[in-house]
Design a protein around this motif. Structure first.
Motif, PDB file in Angstrom:
ATOM      1  N   VAL A 171       0.834  -1.207   0.000  1.00  0.00           N
ATOM      2  CA  VAL A 171       0.000   0.000   0.000  1.00  0.00           C
ATOM      3  C   VAL A 171       0.872   1.262   0.000  1.00  0.00           C
ATOM      4  O   VAL A 171       1.912   1.319   0.657  1.00  0.00           O
ATOM      5  N   TYR A 172       0.399   2.250  -0.701  1.00  0.00           N
ATOM      6  CA  TYR A 172       1.039   3.568  -0.810  1.00  0.00           C
ATOM      7  C   TYR A 172       1.090   4.275   0.556  1.00  0.00           C
ATOM      8  O   TYR A 172       0.063   4.428   1.222  1.00  0.00           O
ATOM      9  N   GLY A 173       2.283   4.715   0.935  1.00  0.00           N
ATOM     10  CA  GLY A 173       2.473   5.391   2.225  1.00  0.00           C
ATOM     11  C   GLY A 173       1.658   6.668   2.369  1.00  0.00           C
ATOM     12  O   GLY A 173       1.196   6.991   3.458  1.00  0.00           O
ATOM     13  N   GLY A 174       1.456   7.384   1.270  1.00  0.00           N
ATOM     14  CA  GLY A 174       0.660   8.614   1.340  1.00  0.00           C
ATOM     15  C   GLY A 174      -0.792   8.315   1.677  1.00  0.00           C
ATOM     16  O   GLY A 174      -1.461   9.120   2.339  1.00  0.00           O
ATOM     17  N   TYR A 234       1.422   5.220  -6.399  1.00  0.00           N
ATOM     18  CA  TYR A 234       0.285   6.130  -6.588  1.00  0.00           C
ATOM     19  C   TYR A 234       0.732   7.586  -6.578  1.00  0.00           C
ATOM     20  O   TYR A 234       0.155   8.436  -7.241  1.00  0.00           O
ATOM     21  N   GLY A 235       1.781   7.878  -5.828  1.00  0.00           N
ATOM     22  CA  GLY A 235       2.244   9.267  -5.745  1.00  0.00           C
ATOM     23  C   GLY A 235       3.145   9.668  -6.897  1.00  0.00           C
ATOM     24  O   GLY A 235       3.005  10.763  -7.442  1.00  0.00           O
ATOM     25  N   CYS A 236       4.071   8.806  -7.254  1.00  0.00           N
ATOM     26  CA  CYS A 236       5.109   9.253  -8.191  1.00  0.00           C
ATOM     27  C   CYS A 236       5.418   8.261  -9.297  1.00  0.00           C
ATOM     28  O   CYS A 236       6.379   8.477 -10.052  1.00  0.00           O
ATOM     29  N   GLY A 237       4.633   7.209  -9.441  1.00  0.00           N
ATOM     30  CA  GLY A 237       4.938   6.209 -10.470  1.00  0.00           C
ATOM     31  C   GLY A 237       4.450   6.664 -11.838  1.00  0.00           C
ATOM     32  O   GLY A 237       3.264   6.941 -12.007  1.00  0.00           O
ATOM     33  N   ARG A 238       5.357   6.693 -12.799  1.00  0.00           N
ATOM     34  CA  ARG A 238       4.933   7.110 -14.145  1.00  0.00           C
ATOM     35  C   ARG A 238       4.016   6.087 -14.780  1.00  0.00           C
ATOM     36  O   ARG A 238       3.300   6.386 -15.744  1.00  0.00           O
ATOM     37  N   GLY A 272      -3.702  15.329   3.517  1.00  0.00           N
ATOM     38  CA  GLY A 272      -3.172  14.029   3.101  1.00  0.00           C
ATOM     39  C   GLY A 272      -2.453  14.124   1.756  1.00  0.00           C
ATOM     40  O   GLY A 272      -1.477  13.404   1.501  1.00  0.00           O
ATOM     41  N   LEU A 273      -2.929  15.027   0.899  1.00  0.00           N
ATOM     42  CA  LEU A 273      -2.233  15.250  -0.382  1.00  0.00           C
ATOM     43  C   LEU A 273      -0.886  15.923  -0.118  1.00  0.00           C
ATOM     44  O   LEU A 273       0.134  15.557  -0.707  1.00  0.00           O
TER      45      LEU A 273
END
Lengths: 156, 156
Positions: A56-59, B18-22, B59-60
């Motif tokens: 799971v994504y930490g964010g 989810y945050g930084c994966g292209r 959270g963002l």
């Protein structure tokens, strides 16, 4: 048993939060419930909420801990004053600080549980500690300093 | 000037974040770039990334600081070893802890800038400090303890 979530009592103008707003149709819509002296939230990440394959994504974990702790702060303050959650003035909190320790990689594909409680109440501030578990294994620990929101923050 | 982002160098199996994966088509796809001795990321929240009306979801903010700091840790380690970011072995980090202090409400509808740098390098660990600004006003400060990922975490 039917129990309303803490977020069900948030007024409409405080219900657009991406994490916990029941009126944000794009959001996570997490819900927090009393369970004895703790407040508990269960959330199943979507398949794209990944960090690395299988985890799971930490964010997202930070977001769950943040919103659930804010809900916990409100619930705790109502209980401390022996008031029902639909009574006024409403307790609405914002996050002053958020700390998350990621203890283990959190597996995706299973519901996550966040269990929180108030560690300290100091005036308008509540310090909330939270644990996030997957399959009964604690994967992350969080601490949130929640502060009662100035009324001027609500524009709507 | 054409400069590739730190995340452009992540191998495919580390690019589903989810945050930084292209390669995560549902994700935020943040990108981090060297700017002098800092690493900088610019991101414009979507209109539904709200906390309260007019403000960005915390959270963002935590997610941006987290992913950008992880990218910063990798970039810093390559530079510390005088290596190009496409050389092996790759530096891939995970978050051991994330701390965010929310200093001011962050306005929505404007690009956010996260500026980060390494505060300390200790073996396989990099401590990254980050500031998030909107319209040149610092709204949040973060600190991330980034740790080099065990190769066993990559399943793909």
């Amino acid at each position: 048993m039917t129990q309303e979530s803490v977020q069900d009592y948030y007024p409409d103008q405080a219900s657009c939060c991406y994490g916990c707003g029941r009126l944000n149709e794009h959001g996570l819509r997490i819900q927090s419930y009393w369970d004895g002296d703790d407040v508990v939230c269960t959330f199943t990440p979507r398949e794209y909420h990944t960090s690395f394959p299988g985890y799971v994504y930490g964010g997202l974990i930070a977001s769950l801990i943040d919103c659930h702790s804010i809900g916990t702060a409100a619930a705790v303050m109502y209980r401390a004053e022996n008031r029902a959650m639909d009574t006024l003035p409403a307790f609405r909190f914002v996050t002053a600080s958020l700390k998350v320790d990621f203890l283990k990689p959190t597996p995706i594909g299973t519901p996550l549980t966040v269990r929180a409680r108030a560690k300290e109440i100091k005036g308008r501030k509540v310090i909330v500690s939270a644990e996030l578990s997957a399959n009964d294994v604690v994967c992350a620990r969080g601490e949130v300093v929640a502060v009662q929101m100035p009324e001027t923050m609500i524009k709507a």
